[in-house]
Scaffold this active site. Structure first.
Site, PDB file in Angstrom:
ATOM      1  N   GLU A 129       0.875  -1.165   0.000  1.00 22.07           N
ATOM      2  CA  GLU A 129       0.000   0.000   0.000  1.00 22.07           C
ATOM      3  C   GLU A 129       0.918   1.222   0.000  1.00 22.07           C
ATOM      4  O   GLU A 129       1.775   1.333   0.869  1.00 22.07           O
ATOM      5  CB  GLU A 129      -0.839  -0.046   1.280  1.00 22.07           C
ATOM      6  CG  GLU A 129      -1.916   0.982   1.311  1.00 22.07           C
ATOM      7  CD  GLU A 129      -2.703   0.936   2.618  1.00 22.07           C
ATOM      8  OE1 GLU A 129      -2.617  -0.063   3.362  1.00 22.07           O
ATOM      9  OE2 GLU A 129      -3.399   1.932   2.873  1.00 22.07           O
ATOM     10  N   ARG A 187       4.620 -13.204   9.803  1.00 22.87           N
ATOM     11  CA  ARG A 187       5.336 -11.980   9.501  1.00 22.87           C
ATOM     12  C   ARG A 187       6.654 -11.951  10.259  1.00 22.87           C
ATOM     13  O   ARG A 187       6.852 -12.680  11.224  1.00 22.87           O
ATOM     14  CB  ARG A 187       4.497 -10.745   9.774  1.00 22.87           C
ATOM     15  CG  ARG A 187       4.074 -10.548  11.201  1.00 22.87           C
ATOM     16  CD  ARG A 187       2.930  -9.531  11.299  1.00 22.87           C
ATOM     17  NE  ARG A 187       3.286  -8.193  10.876  1.00 22.87           N
ATOM     18  CZ  ARG A 187       2.709  -7.537   9.870  1.00 22.87           C
ATOM     19  NH1 ARG A 187       1.760  -8.102   9.154  1.00 22.87           N
ATOM     20  NH2 ARG A 187       3.060  -6.311   9.581  1.00 22.87           N
ATOM     21  N   LYS A 230       3.979   0.473   9.948  1.00 26.43           N
ATOM     22  CA  LYS A 230       3.998   1.708   9.170  1.00 26.43           C
ATOM     23  C   LYS A 230       3.431   2.878   9.959  1.00 26.43           C
ATOM     24  O   LYS A 230       3.924   3.997   9.875  1.00 26.43           O
ATOM     25  CB  LYS A 230       3.166   1.509   7.901  1.00 26.43           C
ATOM     26  CG  LYS A 230       4.012   1.557   6.648  1.00 26.43           C
ATOM     27  CD  LYS A 230       3.137   1.574   5.433  1.00 26.43           C
ATOM     28  CE  LYS A 230       3.031   0.203   4.819  1.00 26.43           C
ATOM     29  NZ  LYS A 230       2.005   0.081   3.798  1.00 26.43           N
TER      30      LYS A 230
HETATM   31  P1  ATP Z   1       2.438  -2.420   8.187  1.00 26.87           P
HETATM   32  O1  ATP Z   1       1.989  -3.427   9.196  1.00 26.87           O
HETATM   33  O2  ATP Z   1       3.838  -1.986   8.350  1.00 26.87           O
HETATM   34  O3  ATP Z   1       1.502  -1.282   8.015  1.00 26.87           O
HETATM   35  P2  ATP Z   1       1.239  -3.561   5.888  1.00 26.87           P
HETATM   36  O4  ATP Z   1       0.966  -5.008   5.951  1.00 26.87           O
HETATM   37  O5  ATP Z   1       0.086  -2.651   6.076  1.00 26.87           O
HETATM   38  O6  ATP Z   1       2.458  -3.236   6.834  1.00 26.87           O
HETATM   39  P3  ATP Z   1       1.494  -3.409   3.085  1.00 26.87           P
HETATM   40  O7  ATP Z   1       2.067  -2.323   2.283  1.00 26.87           O
HETATM   41  O8  ATP Z   1       0.042  -3.658   3.000  1.00 26.87           O
HETATM   42  O9  ATP Z   1       1.939  -3.151   4.565  1.00 26.87           O
HETATM   43  O10 ATP Z   1       2.280  -4.773   2.870  1.00 26.87           O
HETATM   44  C1  ATP Z   1       2.651  -5.285   1.633  1.00 26.87           C
HETATM   45  C2  ATP Z   1       2.992  -6.745   1.797  1.00 26.87           C
HETATM   46  O11 ATP Z   1       4.051  -6.902   2.738  1.00 26.87           O
HETATM   47  C3  ATP Z   1       1.818  -7.548   2.326  1.00 26.87           C
HETATM   48  O12 ATP Z   1       1.715  -8.730   1.553  1.00 26.87           O
HETATM   49  C4  ATP Z   1       2.184  -7.855   3.741  1.00 26.87           C
HETATM   50  O13 ATP Z   1       1.650  -9.073   4.130  1.00 26.87           O
HETATM   51  C5  ATP Z   1       3.719  -7.869   3.691  1.00 26.87           C
HETATM   52  N1  ATP Z   1       4.302  -7.524   4.986  1.00 26.87           N
HETATM   53  C6  ATP Z   1       4.105  -6.390   5.696  1.00 26.87           C
HETATM   54  N2  ATP Z   1       4.762  -6.429   6.874  1.00 26.87           N
HETATM   55  C7  ATP Z   1       5.411  -7.624   6.908  1.00 26.87           C
HETATM   56  C8  ATP Z   1       6.250  -8.284   7.862  1.00 26.87           C
HETATM   57  N3  ATP Z   1       6.578  -7.709   9.016  1.00 26.87           N
HETATM   58  N4  ATP Z   1       6.727  -9.504   7.555  1.00 26.87           N
HETATM   59  C9  ATP Z   1       6.427 -10.085   6.390  1.00 26.87           C
HETATM   60  N5  ATP Z   1       5.637  -9.530   5.454  1.00 26.87           N
HETATM   61  C10 ATP Z   1       5.121  -8.329   5.694  1.00 26.87           C
HETATM   62 MG    MG Z   2      -1.629  -3.692   4.668  1.00 25.26          MG
END
Ligand code: ATP
Ligand code: MG
Length: 552
Positions: free
Chosen positions: A29, A254, A264
């Protein structure tokens, strides 16, 4: 290494002919910069596609555009490229808004979606709990034609935000709450950076993501465990709306790292509150912060590869990442000389032009070749390598004692010069010209200590930034503010190093001091080095430091 559970699934799907080729996607995102947790997902998405001869898309999940959207998109592209991956294409969830709107209309026509006029709070109350089934919305059985007309009117701008939503009609008694008539479209009278003013309704993540996957013929949609409960919904949408073969969602644990922040939202608040100096602050675990600090893409990728993928959440100690970094830098970084906290040494019996000594750029790897170091009458050594009143087992420099200067001569300290307050300002030493190449002094004394040094005429003064853990506790209660380490940054202003450290943004080892690289703030007039990582893990539980530990 044995294949992980995801690779085994992918291999089996290929073998059984369930899929003809492998297509994955990395779906950030664009609402912030990528962090080390995302690296795990990137490595998995791109490398699984690579290994099975398939392709991976970089898909921006832009259903809910953030303010600094363009900046984030550019930063994300740069980070993925820097890690060394090539996407098959860049796509945007917003590319599919037209198609998704049509999908929603089809659902209504199938009597599998309806416009609901409950308030957001009522929708929540009606949804029920884990132990109580949900209640039907009074709008659940309105005629499809009426829902369709209202949905078009929502898009035409005839209603206000929050006045009504479109919900999938699934099962209010489903044990999985995700299946209790989830909202799939809401009114948002907001312009979108890519579609402008065209839309007054925007689709929600659960409806968007799976259908974008289906449109891109993604075969394996890899995501983190928090989406486990949404998988039923994912399957329901693709099976209801799209022809087979359907993409398959697979969840993995994760990455959670100790002593740092990988959410984030938290990163946003650290950046906007000014606690750190932007998204690429070298203390942050963002890819841009790690890159600026001097972490290598190889180390980040190896770290994620070694962790592997499982369905079990675990906390990883930051030192594991640092260990991976040291492995890479030990092999790839040239050695250089410099002192972080200089103490001047005057060689009183050296009264000629500086001498050029040929020294290796890497002690183990001859391919790094050699360079010359100057030896002259004014040198710097590390202040902590001298003690005026040393304990018995201190093998470095002290009054009337000898030490070897790495790659150079044995010196003897004859006199300690002090200022009016008694602070040591310089040492008078003599050198023994017959002790090059490790030769012992004529009297046969075995000189145990070897210390690093640099000639004043060969040195560049610079600022050095030493970094420590971002947080002073491994983890914290997520409802509280993260416990920032007040000592996460220490600035030294008087370091003296070989000028070649500033020739390009690359990692160097300062012998006995750690790994360093020029910071992006560095200029010719005010050079700045970042310490990437120390030579050893100072956080590990080690025996109390023995003064005898002199050289690495
Ligand atoms: P955050 O929790 O930091 O806001 P998010 O999941 O909202 O992260 P996205 O931009 O939606 O961030 O994530 C893009 C991809 O990265 C998704 O497929 C998500 O599952 C993966 N991802 C995000 N954080 C992690 C993590 N700590 N470990 C592994 N994969 C991750
Ligand atoms: Mg997300």
């Amino acid at each position: 290494m044995a294949a992980d559970f995801i690779r085994r699934i992918v291999a089996a799907d290929l073998e059984d002919g369930k899929v003809a080729g492998v297509v994955t996607r990395f779906p950030p995102e664009p609402s912030g910069y990528l962090h080390i947790g995302h690296v795990k997902a990137i490595v998995l998405d791109f490398e699984i596609a690579q290994e099975f001869g398939g392709k991976c898309y970089l898909r921006f999940d832009d259903t809910n555009p953030a303010k600094e959207y363009e900046q984030y998109i550019e930063a994300i592209k740069k980070d993925v490229q820097w890690l060394g991956y090539r996407w098959a294409d860049i796509t945007y969830a917003s590319d599919y808004f037209g198609q998704l709107f049509d999908d929603a209309c089809r659902l209504i026509e199938m009597d599998k979606a309806y416009v609901c006029e409950l308030t957001p709070q009522q929708i929540k109350d009606y949804r029920g709990t884990l132990t109580a089934r949900g209640r039907d919305s009074p709008w659940r059985n309105r005629p499809a034609a009426e829902s369709l007309r209202l949905f078009h009117a929502m898009q035409a701008g005839h209603y206000d935000e929050g006045q009504m939503v479109l919900r999938a009609k699934i099962d209010m008694a489903a044990p999985n709450i995700s299946m209790r008539d989830p909202t799939i479209y809401r009114i948002k009278k907001k312009s979108h950076p890519r579609t402008g003013q065209h839309w007054n309704v925007y689709p929600l993540y659960d409806f968007t993501h799976c259908l974008c996957d289906a449109s891109e013929k993604v075969t394996h949609s890899l995501c983190t465990l928090e989406f486990q409960d949404n998988r039923a919904l994912y399957d329901w949408f693709v099976q209801t709306l799209r022809p087979a073969p359907h993409p398959r969602q697979i969840e993995f644990a994760r990455l959670v790292l100790n002593h740092t922040v990988t959410s984030k939202r938290r990163l946003h608040s650290l950046v906007s509150s000014g606690e750190v100096q932007g998204w690429d602050d070298p203390r942050l675990p963002t890819i841009s912060g790690l890159r600026r600090r001097g972490y290598t893409a190889t180390a980040l990728k190896n770290f994620c590869r070694r962790l592997g993928v499982t369905k079990k959440e675990s906390r990883i100690d930051f030192s594991v990442l640092e260990g991976e970094l040291r492995n890479d830098l030990n092999a790839s970084a040239m050695r250089t000389m410099g002192v972080l906290d200089p103490l001047q040494v005057i060689i009183t019996n050296f009264d000629r032009e500086p001498l050029s000594l040929t020294v290796p750029n890497h002690p183990q790897d001859k391919s790094f070749a050699t360079r010359t170091l100057k030896f002259a009458d004014s040198l710097f050594i590390e202040r902590r390598d001298f003690m005026a009143e040393p304990p018995r087992k201190f093998f470095r420099l002290a009054p009337k004692r000898r030490v070897r200067l790495r790659y150079a001569f044995v010196i003897t300290c004859n006199e300690v010069l002090r200022d009016a307050e008694g602070n040591i300002i310089a040492l008078h030493c003599t050198y023994d010209p017959d002790t090059l190449h490790g030769k012992p002094p004529a009297d046969g004394e075995k000189v145990k200590g070897i210390i690093h040094w640099i000639a004043a005429c060969d040195a560049q003064r610079c600022e050095v930034r030493l970094y420590d853990r971002l947080l002073c506790a491994p983890s914290w209660n997520k409802d509280d503010e993260p416990p920032l380490n007040p000592n996460s940054l220490t600035v030294l202003n008087n370091a003296q190093v070989e000028p070649r450290l500033f020739t390009q943004h690359q990692a160097w080892q300062l012998e006995r001091c750690g790994y360093f690289c020029p910071d992006r703030d560095s200029t010719a007039a005010a050079p700045v080095l970042n310490r990437i990582v120390t030579l050893r893990d100072s956080w590990a539980k080690i025996a109390p430091p023995s003064p005898a530990s002199t050289t690495p």
